[in-house]
Design an enzyme around this catalytic site. Structure first.
Site, PDB file in Angstrom:
ATOM      1  CE  LYS A 128      -4.236  46.013  55.397  1.00  0.00           C
ATOM      2  NZ  LYS A 128      -4.861  46.611  54.198  1.00  0.00           N
ATOM      3  CB  SER A 152      -6.672  43.587  52.251  1.00  0.00           C
ATOM      4  OG  SER A 152      -6.219  44.918  52.387  1.00  0.00           O
ATOM      5  CB  SER A 169      -8.138  47.136  51.252  1.00  0.00           C
ATOM      6  OG  SER A 169      -7.997  46.074  50.357  1.00  0.00           O
TER       7      SER A 169
END
Lengths: 495, 95
Positions: free
Chosen positions: A78, A158, A182
């Site tokens: 990420k 997210s 998330s």
């Protein structure tokens, strides 16, 4: 045989150790899959040179024997994780061009274990969002579609890029982070497994901070076994994060027996939300039956302050964000606005932050500023922290009654269409996290496991919540649920 | 409580985010939507409840007060939009 990029971590590990495949081959298969998946917009900075080099080193290590489980496994990372000399910009314009001079502890732990980084993954800007629509890189796209309808769907957020990449087999697994859901919400939206460990399990050092008292990293994987393997490699005490727990990390994989006989599983009545789709309701009931059939005892429980978790979160998270994001001032890194004649330092801050932060981030920073400002600190921020104490107490009470884990839906709906929520007010989007956010406020471990498909053919997930530090037990419950549900569906390739 | 345009402008100023005059009305509306949602917290009886400081009860570790790191000016400045002669450069601060 399945294509190499479709393997799980456990399968790949066994093949690597048996000498049936090399990390170089696995890595090439993934790089090729990434190359062909531009339409998903999951990978936003590719690092093939680093990947090939790490794969070569991993193969040498495996050849010598005694390599750890993650050795040679290709991963996506990420964009929130700082990776040395590789762009790390939290999907924000304000960190445009930022290349850290250091490595986050979690990625360093993974690299020390021999893992391979394919590149950086799309996400909501500063992890603020539930649909990956606030990213400076543009939307990540869910590999799943509603039957033959080609409307692009959100992979959630997210960690939307991580979810899309794992579901589409672009990598064997990915890192995610979870502040209010998330990891778990996107995992549910794409039919994969995602665990947020207990607060303090993973070091937060080198992860771009959103809300420091809530942020935790965790793995997003193709199944529960992989989550156990990868989590073990990610966590551990780190002197550089004073909130990281100095306690031993167990062998999580060894705890996956599938035996949950006599375990007490709580089903909280407050999670039965008004207007909850019948399919979610049914999935939850089915999951309860599965755990019961596996020998668990189902107990109706009450978590009375559940309703107040989201409003408390939307005070605490923006408050912490407004402090954390104060560092983006155009001085030390990233974007600085072009200044007009006579502009001073205040204009530089204001213009830089107006240009660099997207709309949702600006809104949250300003809400945070407001609730912390003189005269409102007690009314909003302190009150929210008191409610947080009560939310945590709710969980402590049921655990004290002997509950081992709690079963809830992971999300209030299946994945929605990109843009479908854009007209709604911000609060409607926030409701996506209604089942997950309590877990962050209480610092508990939570895992999302795919458990079925809705009538449009989209995956739905269930969430299990565990006792603090008992991720092993939680993973075992999730493993039993996974075995009972037998979820194996994959999205049809259209990209 | 309702946030007006002037309060929105004040908050933007405190947050050091430039918001154009014609955007303030919309911003105030968004604040009110979020704050309206937060208002629910007033229903909760928090009498005698301590505000949470640390979600996992732990004592912060202490260490010797010694230098553990440093001597890396080039690395510190490597990402600066404007660095000169070993310093971060900013517009004039003092007249």
């Amino acid at each position: 045989m399945a294509d190499l990029n479709q393997l799980t971590i456990a399968e790949a590990r066994d093949k690597l150790r048996a000498g049936e495949v090399t990390s170089a081959e696995l890595t090439e298969a993934c790089l090729q899959a990434v190359e062909g998946a531009g339409a998903l917009n999951a990978f936003v900075h590719n690092t093939p040179e680093i990947a090939r080099e790490q794969a070569k080193a991993a193969d040498a290590r495996i050849a010598k024997g005694d390599a750890p489980a993650m050795c040679g496994i290709p991963l996506g990372i990420k964009d929130l994780f700082c990776t040395k000399h590789v762009p790390s910009q939290a999907a924000s314009k304000i960190l445009d061009g930022f290349k850290p001079e250091y490595e986050s502890t979690v990625t360093q732990n993974l690299f020390d274990a021999g893992a391979v980084m394919l590149g950086k993954l799309n996400m909501d800007e500063f992890a603020m969002g539930s649909s990956n629509e606030t990213s400076v890189y543009g939307n990540a796209v869910n590999p799943w579609r509603r039957g033959n309808d080609d409307t692009p769907l959100t992979p959630g957020g997210s960690s939307g890029g991580s979810a899309a990449a794992v579901a589409a087999d672009l990598c064997l697994a990915a890192t995610g982070t979870d502040t209010g859901g998330s990891i778990r919400q996107p995992a549910a939206f794409v039919g994969i497994t995602g665990i947020k460990p207990t607060y303090g399990r993973c070091s937060r050092w080198g992860i771009v901070a959103f809300a420091s008292s809530l942020d935790q990293a965790g793995p997003m994987t193709k199944d529960v076994r992989d989550a156990a393997i990868m989590l073990e490699a990610m966590c551990g005490h780190d002197p550089k994060d004073s909130t990281s727990a100095d306690i031993p990390v167990p062998d999580f994989e060894a705890m996956l027996t599938g035996d949950i006989k006599g375990k007490k599983i709580g089903v909280p009545k407050e999670y039965r939300m008004e207007g909850m789709p019948a399919e979610i309701e049914k999935l939850w009931a089915d999951g309860t039956e599965m755990l019961k059939a596996a020998g668990a005892e189902i107990v109706d429980i009450s978590l009375p302050h559940t309703k107040y978790a989201l409003p408390a979160y939307y005070v605490i998270a923006p408050a912490e964000a407004s402090s954390n994001l104060a560092r983006y001032d155009g001085v030390r890194y990233g974007h600085r606005a072009k200044l007009a004649q006579g502009d001073g330092i205040t204009e530089m801050y204001e213009k830089t932050r107006a240009e660099g932060f997207g709309h949702e981030v600006q809104r949250r920073v300003m809400v945070g500023t407001y609730v912390l400002s003189a005269g409102f600190y007690d009314a909003y921020y302190n009150r929210a922290r008191k409610v947080r104490t009560l939310i945590k107490r709710d969980f402590e009470d049921v655990f004290a009654q002997g509950i081992d884990a709690i079963l809830t839906p992971a999300t209030p709906s299946a994945a929605f269409g990109l843009g479908e929520m854009s007209e709604a007010d911000p609060v409607a989007m926030y409701l996506n996290d209604v089942f997950t956010v309590t877990v962050n406020l209480a610092g508990l471990p939570g895992i999302s496991v795919p458990a079925g498909l809705d009538k449009q053919g989209l995956p739905l997930g269930l969430q299990l919540i565990g006792r603090p530090w008992e991720e092993g037990d939680l993973l075992n419950c999730a493993y039993a649920l996974e075995q009972a549900s037998g979820f194996v569906a994959k999205p049809g390739k259209w990209w | 409580m309702s946030i007006d345009k002037d309060t929105a402008a004040k908050v933007a100023k405190l947050a050091r985010i430039k918001v154009e005059e014609d955007q303030l009305e919309a911003l105030a509306g968004e604040f009110n939507a979020v704050l309206g949602f937060i208002e629910q917290l007033n229903e909760v009886d928090v009498e005698g409840v301590e505000p949470m400081v640390s979600v996992t009860p732990m004592r912060l570790k202490r260490r010797e007060d010694v230098v553990t790191d440093g001597g890396m000016q080039d690395k510190i400045l490597a990402n600066a939009p404007d660095a000169r002669e070993g310093f971060f450069a900013v517009p004039k601060v003092v007249e």
